[in-house]
Design an enzyme around this catalytic site. Structure first.
Site: not given
Ligand code: ZN
Length: 343
Positions: A83, A225, A266
């Site tokens: 990430d 999110s 995510n």
């Molecule tokens: Zn991110």
């Protein structure tokens, strides 16, 4: 089942019209929570580690935990994703370790704070794509800048300063060859995303729809999110926590995104909240306890519940057995022939 390419998972999600949650981890219990949720809901899954997670855990620990997960849950297609890689070197070190997917976040400079120019973003992302595809590894890029800061990474702000320009998104994909594209539509990292339930003035779903129209075959990614549900905030505050009221991205907006090309979502904060609430509850209700298992077990269970719920809401539930994994070596060959075809 060996660790799988994220490209395959997202291609399958596009065929099936669903989204796949990408959940962040730092330790064994979080990986176990995700794998149990995946088994229960029969979901393919993306597990991701940030630079902060890699430093916290020493990433070799995480990698071997992921191998254990793939052995113990052979029926679950499982991706190990980096990430927010901040540089070519960070992405290369992840690929060398065995990650099957990396994010090169060239929207920021290497310091992880200063917005980069379009040309800088294209240059570094293209370089990562060349290396990654030579190894059969998937690449997620980012265009536009997300709000907030997490693990020391982020430009800060509300997320509305650098909303993705759909024309630039098209150019970016053409010039870099990324497999998946993170876009900025007003979301931010962390728990404090919105000070009220978000509407069209702060969550730019119209921009997402416009990008999907221009790039119907590109897998879009929604960052930041978490939905930050009130129930999870309440548990923390009920047991002595001090969270200020906050709002995340409503699940129905994410589902609208999924109908418009979003394939990777995510989620981190919701799981952090679930874990912390469960631990606080044990500490307050049974202060005599001191065996870490007494609070890590309920914490793991609380996270599993949230993850299973998201898997169902995103539509990935029931799809674990849809396809056989394509070996990474085969992905390598596919990328090589695509590159030839493109010349
Ligand atoms: Zn991110």
């Amino acid at each position: 089942m060996p660790l799988v390419s994220m490209r395959q998972l997202l291609d399958e999600a596009a065929k099936g019209g669903y989204g796949v949650g990408a959940f962040n981890v730092n330790n064994m219990e979080q990986i176990q929570a995700i794998m149990e949720a995946a088994r229960e809901t029969r979901s393919p899954v993306i597990i991701q580690a940030s630079r902060g997670a890699r430093a916290y855990s020493q990433d070799k620990f995480l990698y071997h935990l992921m191998l254990a997960a793939s052995e113990l849950y052979p029926e679950i297609p499982l991706v190990m994703h980096l990430d927010h890689g901040n540089s070519f070197e960070t992405c290369k070190s992840a690929i060398d370790l065995g990650f099957t997917s990396v994010m090169m976040d060239g929207s920021l400079q290497e310091d992880g704070k200063t917005p980069a120019t379009f040309a800088e973003n294209v240059a570094v992302t293209r370089k990562v794509v060349q290396l990654a595809h030579d190894c059969g590894v998937t690449v997620e890029g980012e265009i536009g800048v997300l709000g907030g800061i997490e693990d020391g990474h982020g430009a800060g702000g509300t997320g509305l300063e650098h909303v993705t320009d759909p024309n630039q998104a098209v150019e970016f994909v053409e010039q870099t060859g990324v497999d998946a594209l993170a876009i900025a539509i007003g979301t931010s990292h962390g728990a404090y995303k919105f000070s009220k339930k978000p509407d069209g003035s702060v969550l730019k779903m119209d921009v997402l729809v416009a990008i999907h129209k221009r790039l119907p075959n590109v897998h879009l990614v929604m960052h930041g999110s978490s939905s930050v549900p009130k129930e999870l905030q309440d548990v923390i505050n009920q047991y002595g926590g001090k969270l200020k009221p906050t709002w995340g991205v409503p699940v129905e907006e994410i589902q609208l995104g999924i109908r418009n090309g979003v394939r990777k979502i995510n989620v981190d904060t919701d799981n952090r909240l679930a874990i912390t609430g469960a631990i606080r509850k044990v500490f307050v209700e049974t202060p005599e306890k001191f065996d870490p298992r007494d609070y890590m077990k309920p914490a793991r269970e609380a996270m599993k519940k949230v993850v299973a719920q998201r898997m169902t809401q995103f539509g990935q539930a029931g799809h674990a057995g849809d396809y056989a994994p394509i070996p990474i070596a085969e992905m390598k060959k596919r990328y090589a022939s695509e590159a030839v075809a493109a010349k």
